[in-house]
Write a protein that holds these residues in place. Sequence first.
Motif, short mmCIF file in Angstrom:
data_model
loop_
_atom_site.label_atom_id
_atom_site.label_comp_id
_atom_site.label_asym_id
_atom_site.label_seq_id
_atom_site.Cartn_x
_atom_site.Cartn_y
_atom_site.Cartn_z
N UNK A 17 11.40 -31.47 -10.30
CA UNK A 17 11.76 -30.16 -9.74
C UNK A 17 11.09 -29.92 -8.39
N UNK A 18 9.91 -30.49 -8.22
CA UNK A 18 9.17 -30.30 -6.97
C UNK A 18 9.22 -31.58 -6.15
N UNK A 34 5.88 -23.55 -1.82
CA UNK A 34 6.88 -22.57 -1.38
C UNK A 34 7.78 -22.14 -2.53
N UNK A 35 8.09 -23.07 -3.44
CA UNK A 35 8.93 -22.73 -4.60
C UNK A 35 8.22 -21.73 -5.50
N UNK A 36 6.95 -21.97 -5.75
CA UNK A 36 6.17 -21.05 -6.59
C UNK A 36 6.12 -19.67 -5.94
N UNK A 52 2.51 -30.20 -10.22
CA UNK A 52 3.01 -31.54 -9.91
C UNK A 52 2.73 -32.51 -11.04
N UNK A 53 1.56 -32.41 -11.65
CA UNK A 53 1.20 -33.32 -12.73
C UNK A 53 2.05 -33.07 -13.98
N UNK A 54 2.49 -31.84 -14.16
CA UNK A 54 3.30 -31.50 -15.34
C UNK A 54 4.79 -31.66 -15.10
#
Length: 321
Positions: free
Chosen positions: A61-62, A70-72, A54-56
Amino acid sequence: MKQEDGGAKAQAQGNLNSAPKAAIPPYMKAISGSLGGIVEASCLQPIDVIKTRLQLDRSGNYKGIAHCGTTIARTEGVRALWKGLTPFATHLTLKYALRMGSNAMFQSVFKDPKSGKISNQGRLLSGFGAGVLEALAIVTPFEVVKIRLQQQRGLSPELLKYKGPVHCARMIVKEEGILGLWAGAAPTVMRNGTNQAAMFTAKNAFDILLWSKHEGDGKVLLPWQSMISGFLAGTAGPICTGPFDVVKTRLMAQSREGGELKYKGMIHAIRTIYSEEGLRALWKGLLPRLMRIPPGQAIMWTVADQIIGLYERRHLKVAEL
């Protein structure tokens, strides 16, 4: 005669109360912290992976914590949620050993030699010193490797730049020099120093306020009591140090591959993130940090308090006798 005997007893009791409390040796604090770190890392690694992603994430995208997780899992497999576990668990074990041990040594410097007590200012300084030491000696290089591994996306190991923690460390040193392992050291020092100053002071305060537990008194908190104190002590740091954590992650994640570095340092990174993404971006990943750090402190202190309590029961009370 009875009044004299009563006065003598009262004086003796007063001398006993004013006597310095037995101290728990730093090595026992270090052992308790390292074992607590192993348990914490095993339980909470997926949240740390989500926080880093999330930080990157600069392009949105998230959509949030659940969507990121769930995406990962869907695109990279469930095991991807434990990416970087080896350096994370190793660095937590070493970090907590150094943190708890060095904090105990710093506190011994600030303790009153007569009463054995330490002021709140002494606790803050001891915690800050322990945080700075762990940031420079352990946290920064391990987190650089962990973040580089976590930011990699894909299912095929042969397509990933970094094949594992040791290979990652070697590649960083080869491409960026040894100082590449200390990218983001300044915000890490500020984050960890402030975090530990608040955490140690708050943990002691909550133990006294909620359970009337004083260090060295031989009283062992029940596991659920340690969890509550540890959880509450772990909440303040992430809110106060959010910008340092975001900047640390950005500085550690960038490499010289492909040209100039986007962020030139801590202050430049803060200004750039603020101007390009807004003020709220400096607290990106705060919710997963709050989901990870307070529970992590709860787990760590539950383990550590039981080990320290066992030592107090077996050794300190024997010493008093």
